[in-house]
Design a protein around this motif. Sequence first.
Motif, PDB file in Angstrom:
ATOM      1  N   UNK A 134       0.901  -1.092  -0.116  1.00 48.34           N
ATOM      2  CA  UNK A 134       0.089  -0.010   0.041  1.00 48.34           C
ATOM      3  C   UNK A 134       0.993   1.170  -0.030  1.00 48.34           C
ATOM      4  N   UNK A 135       2.146   1.211   0.780  1.00 51.65           N
ATOM      5  CA  UNK A 135       3.038   2.240   0.637  1.00 51.65           C
ATOM      6  C   UNK A 135       3.775   2.537  -0.427  1.00 51.65           C
ATOM      7  N   UNK A 136       3.486   1.974  -1.570  1.00 49.63           N
ATOM      8  CA  UNK A 136       4.457   1.889  -2.503  1.00 49.63           C
ATOM      9  C   UNK A 136       4.562   3.465  -3.154  1.00 49.63           C
ATOM     10  N   UNK A 137       6.012   3.769  -3.265  1.00 53.49           N
ATOM     11  CA  UNK A 137       6.320   5.138  -3.893  1.00 53.49           C
ATOM     12  C   UNK A 137       5.354   5.270  -5.152  1.00 53.49           C
ATOM     13  N   UNK A 160      19.420  12.623  -6.297  1.00 55.27           N
ATOM     14  CA  UNK A 160      19.621  11.415  -7.139  1.00 55.27           C
ATOM     15  C   UNK A 160      20.811  10.529  -6.757  1.00 55.27           C
ATOM     16  N   UNK A 161      20.428   9.264  -6.577  1.00 56.62           N
ATOM     17  CA  UNK A 161      21.226   8.023  -6.212  1.00 56.62           C
ATOM     18  C   UNK A 161      21.738   8.292  -4.575  1.00 56.62           C
ATOM     19  N   UNK A 162      23.187   8.600  -4.550  1.00 51.88           N
ATOM     20  CA  UNK A 162      23.626   8.853  -3.268  1.00 51.88           C
ATOM     21  C   UNK A 162      23.004  10.121  -2.631  1.00 51.88           C
ATOM     22  N   UNK A 163      22.799  10.971  -3.428  1.00 51.81           N
ATOM     23  CA  UNK A 163      21.954  12.199  -3.161  1.00 51.81           C
ATOM     24  C   UNK A 163      20.824  11.969  -2.477  1.00 51.81           C
ATOM     25  N   UNK A 164      19.784  11.057  -2.973  1.00 48.73           N
ATOM     26  CA  UNK A 164      18.649  10.499  -2.523  1.00 48.73           C
ATOM     27  C   UNK A 164      18.845  10.027  -0.995  1.00 48.73           C
ATOM     28  N   UNK A 165      19.772   9.120  -0.856  1.00 48.60           N
ATOM     29  CA  UNK A 165      20.262   8.532   0.515  1.00 48.60           C
ATOM     30  C   UNK A 165      20.520   9.704   1.505  1.00 48.60           C
ATOM     31  N   UNK A 166      21.318  10.609   1.282  1.00 50.85           N
ATOM     32  CA  UNK A 166      21.767  11.508   2.268  1.00 50.85           C
ATOM     33  C   UNK A 166      20.666  12.509   2.432  1.00 50.85           C
ATOM     34  N   UNK A 186       7.518  11.622  -4.384  1.00 50.98           N
ATOM     35  CA  UNK A 186       7.217  12.673  -3.172  1.00 50.98           C
ATOM     36  C   UNK A 186       6.557  11.928  -2.346  1.00 50.98           C
ATOM     37  N   UNK A 187       6.024  10.813  -2.407  1.00 52.82           N
ATOM     38  CA  UNK A 187       5.162  10.100  -1.316  1.00 52.82           C
ATOM     39  C   UNK A 187       5.507   8.510  -1.697  1.00 52.82           C
ATOM     40  N   UNK A 188       5.479   7.937  -0.221  1.00 55.88           N
ATOM     41  CA  UNK A 188       5.669   6.663  -0.320  1.00 55.88           C
ATOM     42  C   UNK A 188       6.638   6.000   0.638  1.00 55.88           C
ATOM     43  N   UNK A 189       6.858   4.812   0.370  1.00 57.56           N
ATOM     44  CA  UNK A 189       8.130   4.067   1.247  1.00 57.56           C
ATOM     45  C   UNK A 189       9.376   4.614   0.745  1.00 57.56           C
ATOM     46  N   UNK A 190       9.930   5.187   2.013  1.00 55.11           N
ATOM     47  CA  UNK A 190      11.251   5.864   1.980  1.00 55.11           C
ATOM     48  C   UNK A 190      12.495   5.023   1.160  1.00 55.11           C
ATOM     49  N   UNK A 191      12.616   3.801   2.069  1.00 59.09           N
ATOM     50  CA  UNK A 191      13.368   2.743   1.596  1.00 59.09           C
ATOM     51  C   UNK A 191      13.518   2.468   0.133  1.00 59.09           C
ATOM     52  N   UNK A 192      12.164   1.947  -0.366  1.00 60.21           N
ATOM     53  CA  UNK A 192      12.044   1.648  -1.586  1.00 60.21           C
ATOM     54  C   UNK A 192      12.410   2.686  -2.668  1.00 60.21           C
ATOM     55  N   UNK A 193      11.973   3.914  -2.238  1.00 65.54           N
ATOM     56  CA  UNK A 193      12.423   5.027  -3.127  1.00 65.54           C
ATOM     57  C   UNK A 193      13.883   5.184  -3.372  1.00 65.54           C
ATOM     58  N   UNK A 194      14.545   5.210  -2.260  1.00 68.85           N
ATOM     59  CA  UNK A 194      16.017   5.446  -2.145  1.00 68.85           C
ATOM     60  C   UNK A 194      16.511   4.153  -2.736  1.00 68.85           C
TER      61      UNK A 194
END
Length: 317
Positions: A39-42, A91-97, A175-183
């Motif tokens: 349900x929380x899919x980005x 983007x990429x490592x920029x999304x993680x940090x 912009x929405x959803x599971x943070x870990x899946x998005x990163x």
Amino acid sequence: MIDHTLRQSHRPHRVASVLAFCLVIALSGCATPFNYVAEDAPLPLVSVPASDPRPRVALVLGAGGPRGYAHIGVMRVLEEACIDVDLIVGSSVGSLLGVFWASGLSAAEIDRRSTEGGPLTLFDPSLFADRGWVHGRRLQAYVNRELEGKRLENLPRRVIVVATHRDEKTPRFFLEGNSGVAVRASSAMPGIISPVGINGTEYEDGDVSAPVAVSAARSAGAEFVIAVNVYPRTASTPTNASEHSRQQVARRERQIQPEMALADFVLHPETPYEASPSKQFFEASRAIGEEVARAELPALLAALRARQIPVDTQRCS
């Protein structure tokens, strides 16, 4: 007797062939594509809608692998100068940090966590990974654990995670959803980290389509955009670099330049040409990012004042 001996001598080869065949089948079967359907899919967006309220200052953190640790040094200087960033694009490592900073962690805390453990803290290498040699599950779990399960839209700062539609090679924005899946999707380096399926569509590294996504911050309506590009310049390419490496650096520079032209202020930490996933390289990159940001801080503050964006330096003194 001869026939029996021949049959016996061939038996080990047959057994080996059967075992090899079974191994191939097993490997094929285990390399199942990942597809997140919870349900929380980005939610992937082709374009970024205008944000309400309008962001005043956006920070765009580019891709760059280990070079991306320069972002931590930049964030430290912005914090110390009391420059309030209310939108982060990564983007990429920029999304993680970026999601970590958006969660409310300080640059110092992010720096401390980045030095804990080794590559296996985030990577899960496996022979059974799909179209790569790292699953990406550990990165996803790590992000969600550190953010205490908060979704992107529930982080204290607004954040946009940039990934690439694998078939179309065009950017998608989460912009929405599971943070870990998005990163995980934003960091899925082709051939290294397995592609990330979300509701039947596969995504890969944001670096492929939008290494420094300034246009996303502009679409969100940011008044002032600070962009950080950590990739080496073409002019810094060593004379002994391979032709493939030269072409790759030149191609990425051509890809990034139009985005840089959209930024109000650009920081370009000159990290070493040869990147390395070592603690020493991480520390050096962070120090370079901080050094560049400190050197450019007076010009940045002047640019913000010229745009009538207040900076309460007394609050952080």
